[in-house]
Structure formats: C-alpha cells, structure tokens
Design an enzyme around this catalytic site. Structure first.
Site, PDB file in Angstrom:
ATOM      1  N   GLU A  85      41.979  34.743  40.196  1.00 21.35           N
ATOM      2  CA  GLU A  85      42.488  34.207  41.461  1.00 21.35           C
ATOM      3  C   GLU A  85      41.391  34.484  42.462  1.00 21.35           C
ATOM      4  OE1 GLU A  85      43.501  34.711  44.927  1.00 21.35           O
ATOM      5  OE2 GLU A  85      45.203  35.984  44.358  1.00 21.35           O
ATOM      6  N   CYS A 112      44.255  36.588  50.408  1.00 20.14           N
ATOM      7  CA  CYS A 112      43.745  35.353  49.775  1.00 20.14           C
ATOM      8  C   CYS A 112      44.403  34.130  50.378  1.00 20.14           C
ATOM      9  CB  CYS A 112      43.954  35.400  48.265  1.00 20.14           C
ATOM     10  SG  CYS A 112      45.173  36.555  47.721  1.00 20.14           S
ATOM     11  N   GLY A 167      39.733  38.481  43.185  1.00 23.25           N
ATOM     12  CA  GLY A 167      38.537  38.931  43.900  1.00 23.25           C
ATOM     13  C   GLY A 167      37.687  37.762  44.319  1.00 23.25           C
ATOM     14  N   SER A 168      36.387  37.993  44.367  1.00 30.58           N
ATOM     15  CA  SER A 168      35.494  36.977  44.935  1.00 30.58           C
ATOM     16  C   SER A 168      35.153  35.889  43.922  1.00 30.58           C
ATOM     17  CB  SER A 168      34.200  37.629  45.418  1.00 30.58           C
ATOM     18  OG  SER A 168      33.489  38.131  44.312  1.00 30.58           O
ATOM     19  N   GLY A 177      34.234  36.574  40.056  1.00 28.42           N
ATOM     20  CA  GLY A 177      35.175  35.900  39.161  1.00 28.42           C
ATOM     21  C   GLY A 177      34.461  34.917  38.255  1.00 28.42           C
ATOM     22  N   GLU A 205      36.772  50.373  42.893  1.00 30.30           N
ATOM     23  CA  GLU A 205      36.129  51.551  43.490  1.00 30.30           C
ATOM     24  C   GLU A 205      36.574  51.807  44.922  1.00 30.30           C
ATOM     25  OE1 GLU A 205      31.842  51.945  43.050  1.00 30.30           O
ATOM     26  OE2 GLU A 205      32.044  50.806  41.191  1.00 30.30           O
ATOM     27  N   GLU A 233      35.263  30.105  51.711  1.00 32.10           N
ATOM     28  CA  GLU A 233      36.048  31.213  52.268  1.00 32.10           C
ATOM     29  C   GLU A 233      35.178  32.207  53.048  1.00 32.10           C
ATOM     30  OE1 GLU A 233      39.389  34.036  50.274  1.00 32.10           O
ATOM     31  OE2 GLU A 233      37.374  34.457  49.570  1.00 32.10           O
TER      32      GLU A 233
HETATM   33  P1  NAP Z   1      34.581  41.464  43.956  1.00 34.68           P
HETATM   34  O1  NAP Z   1      33.186  41.634  44.389  1.00 34.68           O
HETATM   35  O2  NAP Z   1      35.007  40.148  43.481  1.00 34.68           O
HETATM   36  O3  NAP Z   1      34.826  42.544  42.789  1.00 34.68           O
HETATM   37  C1  NAP Z   1      36.070  42.601  42.103  1.00 34.68           C
HETATM   38  C2  NAP Z   1      35.882  43.399  40.832  1.00 34.68           C
HETATM   39  O4  NAP Z   1      34.967  42.732  39.970  1.00 34.68           O
HETATM   40  C3  NAP Z   1      35.336  44.783  41.043  1.00 34.68           C
HETATM   41  O5  NAP Z   1      35.980  45.637  40.131  1.00 34.68           O
HETATM   42  C4  NAP Z   1      33.880  44.638  40.682  1.00 34.68           C
HETATM   43  O6  NAP Z   1      33.312  45.800  40.151  1.00 34.68           O
HETATM   44  C5  NAP Z   1      33.932  43.615  39.582  1.00 34.68           C
HETATM   45  N1  NAP Z   1      32.692  42.844  39.507  1.00 34.68           N
HETATM   46  C6  NAP Z   1      32.085  42.175  40.502  1.00 34.68           C
HETATM   47  N2  NAP Z   1      31.006  41.503  40.043  1.00 34.68           N
HETATM   48  C7  NAP Z   1      30.935  41.787  38.722  1.00 34.68           C
HETATM   49  C8  NAP Z   1      30.030  41.413  37.687  1.00 34.68           C
HETATM   50  N3  NAP Z   1      28.982  40.613  37.935  1.00 34.68           N
HETATM   51  N4  NAP Z   1      30.266  41.886  36.462  1.00 34.68           N
HETATM   52  C9  NAP Z   1      31.302  42.708  36.214  1.00 34.68           C
HETATM   53  N5  NAP Z   1      32.184  43.108  37.147  1.00 34.68           N
HETATM   54  C10 NAP Z   1      32.003  42.656  38.378  1.00 34.68           C
HETATM   55  O7  NAP Z   1      35.625  41.835  45.053  1.00 34.68           O
HETATM   56  P2  NAP Z   1      35.688  42.957  46.181  1.00 34.68           P
HETATM   57  O8  NAP Z   1      34.748  44.059  45.879  1.00 34.68           O
HETATM   58  O9  NAP Z   1      37.080  43.337  46.266  1.00 34.68           O
HETATM   59  O10 NAP Z   1      35.329  42.239  47.531  1.00 34.68           O
HETATM   60  C11 NAP Z   1      34.169  41.488  47.734  1.00 34.68           C
HETATM   61  C12 NAP Z   1      34.523  40.105  48.262  1.00 34.68           C
HETATM   62  O11 NAP Z   1      35.486  39.499  47.409  1.00 34.68           O
HETATM   63  C13 NAP Z   1      35.169  40.039  49.625  1.00 34.68           C
HETATM   64  O12 NAP Z   1      34.271  40.081  50.668  1.00 34.68           O
HETATM   65  C14 NAP Z   1      35.896  38.721  49.572  1.00 34.68           C
HETATM   66  O13 NAP Z   1      35.006  37.695  49.897  1.00 34.68           O
HETATM   67  C15 NAP Z   1      36.284  38.591  48.143  1.00 34.68           C
HETATM   68  N6  NAP Z   1      37.709  38.873  47.870  1.00 34.68           N
HETATM   69  C16 NAP Z   1      38.542  37.814  47.835  1.00 34.68           C
HETATM   70  C17 NAP Z   1      39.874  38.014  47.559  1.00 34.68           C
HETATM   71  C18 NAP Z   1      40.812  36.867  47.494  1.00 34.68           C
HETATM   72  O14 NAP Z   1      41.957  37.088  47.168  1.00 34.68           O
HETATM   73  N7  NAP Z   1      40.385  35.675  47.745  1.00 34.68           N
HETATM   74  C19 NAP Z   1      40.370  39.296  47.320  1.00 34.68           C
HETATM   75  C20 NAP Z   1      39.486  40.373  47.363  1.00 34.68           C
HETATM   76  C21 NAP Z   1      38.147  40.140  47.630  1.00 34.68           C
HETATM   77  P3  NAP Z   1      32.357  46.724  41.053  1.00 34.68           P
HETATM   78  O15 NAP Z   1      33.300  47.378  42.025  1.00 34.68           O
HETATM   79  O16 NAP Z   1      31.747  47.629  40.079  1.00 34.68           O
HETATM   80  O17 NAP Z   1      31.394  45.809  41.735  1.00 34.68           O
END
Ligand code: NAP
Length: 506
Positions: free
Chosen positions: A263, A300, A239-240, A244, A185, A389
C-alpha cells in the site's frame, strides 16, 4: 510510566539478540539501543513459521478466533506502556495512540468474528452427476485455504494499527498464516511491547511459537532477505513508493514469485463541483484544512489536491483554506527522514512551473507546518510530477477552466487510494460524467466527506490501482484483507472424511 526495552527480537517464542545494534530516535527522552536484525535471524524466523504452519494452518476457526481475541486482551493489558512509549518514540499525541490502540484491538476482534461466520471460505460444491452425457461430472468442492508463512513490514505512520499486530498481521493470522514481522526502526520499543502481548497470547492459547516472530531492522538486508526467503508466500507492506517498488521487484524476481501487497502513495484528490462550492465552499475549505493537517498529514489518505472551477468561488475557497490553515501550529513528524522528505516535496512543488505559493510557512528539524499552493488545470496536465505524493500537510489547489478540463484532470490521475467528490443535487449530471473515470482510478470514492479516517469494516477497500497499491484486487483494511493470504483449492472426488473440516457436510 517507565519502560526500558530489552531491545531483543522475538524468534519463535524466544527473545534473542544479535551482535550488532541500532538506536531509536525518540522525540523526547534518551535514545535506546536495540539489537539489529540479521539474515540468520530472518532464516530462523521463517523456518519456525513454516514449522508452525503444519499445526496453525490446519487449526479450527474457533481456536484462531480465540487466539486473536487473546492478543487483543493482552494489548489492552499493556495499554499505558504502549501509549507512553509509542508517544515518546513517534511524537504522536497520546490521544491519537489511544485511538489507534482501540482500532488495533477492534480489528483483531473483527477478524475473529469474521472467521467464525465462515463466509470468507467461499465454499462451493458441484454435486457429482454420474449419469451426465456425454461425460459424467465428478464431485467438486472448493474452499479457501491459508497460503503459508507471510512477511509483514511495520509501517512508520501507524505504529499500532499497521504494525506489529496491525491489520496485515491480524488478517494473516485469521487466515491461518504464521507471520514474520520486520519492525520499523521508528518505533522499536512500541513493537517490542506489542510483540510481548502476542507472545503472552501464544503461551495462553497453546499455539506453536513459530506462528509469530518480530525481527527488528537496522539493516536493509533484513527486509530484502525476508521477501526473498523461499518459505515466505506473500508480503504485506505500507510505506513509500520507492521502497515498495524495490521490494515488489525482489518478490517478482524470486525463483518462485510471490504476491507483494504494497500500500504505497496517493494524493487522494477532491473534486469540488460548482454548486457545492457556491453553496458551502467555505465550509468545505475548513473541513479540508482539518483533514489535511490531521496527524501532521502523515496519513496515506491525506487529501493533498483540490480541483475546482476557476472564478470568484474558487478564490474565496482558497482564501478560506488559508485562514483555516494559518493558525495550525507546527506538528512533530514521525522521523527525521519523513521531515526531510516533506521539505524536499515542498521544494519540488514550489519550484514547479506555473505553481504559486498561497500559504508560506517555514518548518525546521522534525517539525511540519502546512503549505498551500495553487496551479491551473493546464499546468497540472503538463507536469505529471504535481500528482506525486508529498507526505505531510501540503495542499495543492488546481483551478480548471470548466468541467471538461476537470474531467481531463481526473483522467490524468495515477491510481489513488481515494477520490472525493463534493457535490450538491444540482451537480449530479456533471458528477455522473466524473464517476466512471474515478472508478477506474481509486479503491474508494466518497461524496461530501474527507478520506482521512478509514473505517475497519466489511465493505471497506483500502487499496487501488498502482501506485496506490501494487495489487488492485486487494485491500489492506477491512475484512476482505484476509483474501490476500488465502488461495482456492478444489477437491475432486475426495472422500468426505478426508476433506478439510470446513468442507465436510455437517
Ligand atoms: P519506507 O522508506 O517506505 O520504508 C518502509 C520499510 O521498508 C522500512 O522497514 C524500511 O526499512 C524498508 N525498506 C525501505 N527501502 C528498502 C529497500 N530498498 N530494501 C529493503 N527494505 C527497505 O517508509 P518510511 O520509512 O516509513 O517513510 C519514508 C517515506 O515513506 C515517507 O516520507 C512517505 O513519503 C512514505 N510513506 C508513505 C506512507 C503511505 O501510507 N502512503 C506511509 C508511510 C510512509 P529501513 O527502515 O531499514 O529503511
């Protein structure tokens, strides 16, 4: 360049809308509306992907390589709008998006040449031994085959290279697997343009339209249905840890469990050995500050932790890091949610027992400023949460009593994407004690460098033990990423003419 998205999903070659919508939150300019994903759209996309598999999964490597190269061409043809829209949506500087586009088309082309070379097929042949005693041996041949439709979640922090046509999609298509992408999004407009490029390549190459679908988000139900859809055979995710893990658990709970290649998080620790610190600690501190703040720390592989022996050299290192970090201004974070998570992470570290704030700044709204904290090896070992992290430009220096404590800190680490050692030749004996520990912790170990900047190449591993990834045998970057979407099949005594094309003797 102006681009107004139509805001629709691409389902098997047709742009479609649902009856609900969500708006993006660009860093500049007005918000735009996008059709929200739905369970019905996910179902249609997965069914079309399965239909496409019956041709795409059996297509020649030459045809798939041409398709990947055409996607790369079509992305290049849309370069100006991708950069403009990507920058407005994410706040990333245009230069960064141009570089990321280069990496995206580069990895599509790399996978094209990789499948043409054919080594990834891992062909094996046990020639029949009809006269073997006490039992004859049959003719057995093995080859890697594509697994079927794959789901990919676009990542927020790489709107191109880990998103709609990113590494997960490129490696799945290269393997022969149709893909259903759940768009992030944070950059739906960027996803739409890239999906247009893939759509154009599908039409040019005459590929089954079900080979690629983009379903926008707007509801958690979209991602949850996608990973649970019976026709999906694997998932690629960046992602998170929280998201994940939730999606991994859903994959494991399915009637037919499937691999979830997540990842996730990593603090990418750096170990600074005494001779290197004495000789060039200030230079390392400067390099660290650059790596830590690159892209507002939203990588990451951001090196969030530096471990070194206490004393005058360590104090000089901390001072040099402060001097290098102080002039770094505020940077815009990718989303409000990420900015909020950054502030929460800072509070968690700042309030931990035995942690002192070395560089204080304030950041508001979607802005990120660097923070630097320091603690001791003893406190680190007593508080596991210091190893979690913080996604953003926050550094933690851990000073240890001696090399034995440094090894203890290394042993206490969770799984990491990377671990780095800064060393001189005189440090070799101590490093030889450290490396066997790091090898058990990380997917990639570096000497005298910084982990941000992941080469897309043959020998790269971007993965690691949990929680760096959910599958330590895999990588999401580099040509080995294709293995995630293949499975070995043995053909025993199958007549030559009926074998897969790639197994027949030429
Ligand atoms: P995210 O919260 O992990 O979300 C990634 C994807 O997963 C989004 O499409 C999200 O959909 C979906 N999602 C999340 N929770 C879900 C659930 N319970 N059931 C189904 N789908 C779900 O990542 P983000 O929005 O990019 O960033 C949030 C945090 O992730 C950051 O603050 C950071 O800590 C971490 N992050 C880490 C890395 C890394 O490489 N280590 C990279 C990016 C982000 P929705 O958009 O609908 O919620």
């Amino acid at each position: 360049m102006s681009f107004t998205p139509h805001g629709k999903h691409l389902i098997a070659g047709v742009w479609v809308a649902s009856d609900s919508s969500f708006s993006n939150a660009p860093t500049q300019g007005p918000a735009q509306w996008f059709s929200a994903g739905s369970i019905e759209l996910v179902n249609r996309a997965c069914e079309a992907a399965e239909a496409a598999f019956w041709s795409f999964g059996y297509s020649s490597r030459e045809a798939r390589a041409a398709f990947l190269n055409t996607i790369a061409d079509e992305i290049e043809a849309r370069a100006p709008s991708i950069t403009t829209v990507g920058s407005l949506e994410t706040g990333l500087p245009e230069g960064r998006l141009q570089g990321e586009r280069g990496r995206t088309v580069g990895q599509l082309r790399l996978f094209a040449s990789h499948i043409l070379a054919g080594d990834y097929l891992d062909r094996r042949h046990d020639v029949a031994l009809p006269d073997r005693q006490p039992l004859p041996r049959p003719d057995i041949r093995l080859i890697q085959r594509p697994i079927g439709p794959v789901a990919v979640f676009g990542a927020s922090n790489f709107p191109l290279a880990f998103s709609t046509a990113g590494g997960d999609v490129a490696s799945a298509l290269a393997a022969g697997c149709p893909v259903v992408v759940k768009g992030h999004e944070a950059h739906p407009g960027t996803s739409e343009i890239v999906a247009e490029a893939i759509h154009a390549a599908i039409q040019k190459c005459g590929v089954h339209p079900g080979v690629f679908s983009l379903v926008h988000g707007g509801s958690r139900a979209v991602g949850q249905r996608l990973v649970q859809h019976p026709l999906i055979k694997a998932v690629g995710f960046t992602g998170s840890l929280g998201a994940g893990r939730a999606l991994f658990d859903l994959c494991a709970k399915r009637f037919e469990p499937i691999p979830f290649f997540g990842e996730l998080g990593s603090v990418n620790p750096m170990f600074l050995m005494p001779h290197a610190v004495a000789a060039r600690g200030l230079e390392i501190a400067k390099g660290w500050a650059g790596s830590l703040t690159m892209g507002a720390g939203q990588f990451c592989t951001n090196p969030g932790v530096a471990v070194l022996t206490e004393g005058a050299s360590a104090n000089a290192f901390i001072d040099a890091a402060v001097s290098a970090l102080e002039p770094v201004g505020a940077q815009v974070m990718l989303t409000e949610g990420i900015a909020n998570a950054y502030r929460d992470g800072r509070d968690r570290v700042a309030n931990a027992v035995g942690v002192r704030e070395v560089l204080s700044t304030t950041c508001e709204l979607r802005q990120a400023m660097p923070y630097l904290f320091a603690t001791t090896g003893r406190e680190w070992l007593a508080n596991a949460s210091l190893g979690h992290e913080v996604f953003g430009p926050l550094g933690l220096v851990v000073t240890v009593k001696d090399n034995d404590e440094l090894l203890e800190v290394a042993r206490s680490l969770e799984g990491q994407l990377t671990c780095t050692v800064h060393m001189d030749a005189e440090d070799s004996a101590e490093v030889s004690r450290l490396l066997p520990i790091l090898e058990r912790k990380a997917g990639r170990i570096l000497a005298n460098g910084f982990p941000t900047g992941v080469e897309v190449s043959e020998a790269m591993v971007h993965g690691g033990p949990y929680p760096a990834s959910t599958n330590f045998g895999a990588t999401s970057v580099g040509t080995m990423a294709i293995r995630r979407f293949l499975r070995p099949v043995s053909y025993q005594n199958i007549p030559e003419a009926l074998l897969p094309e790639d197994l027949r003797q030429k």
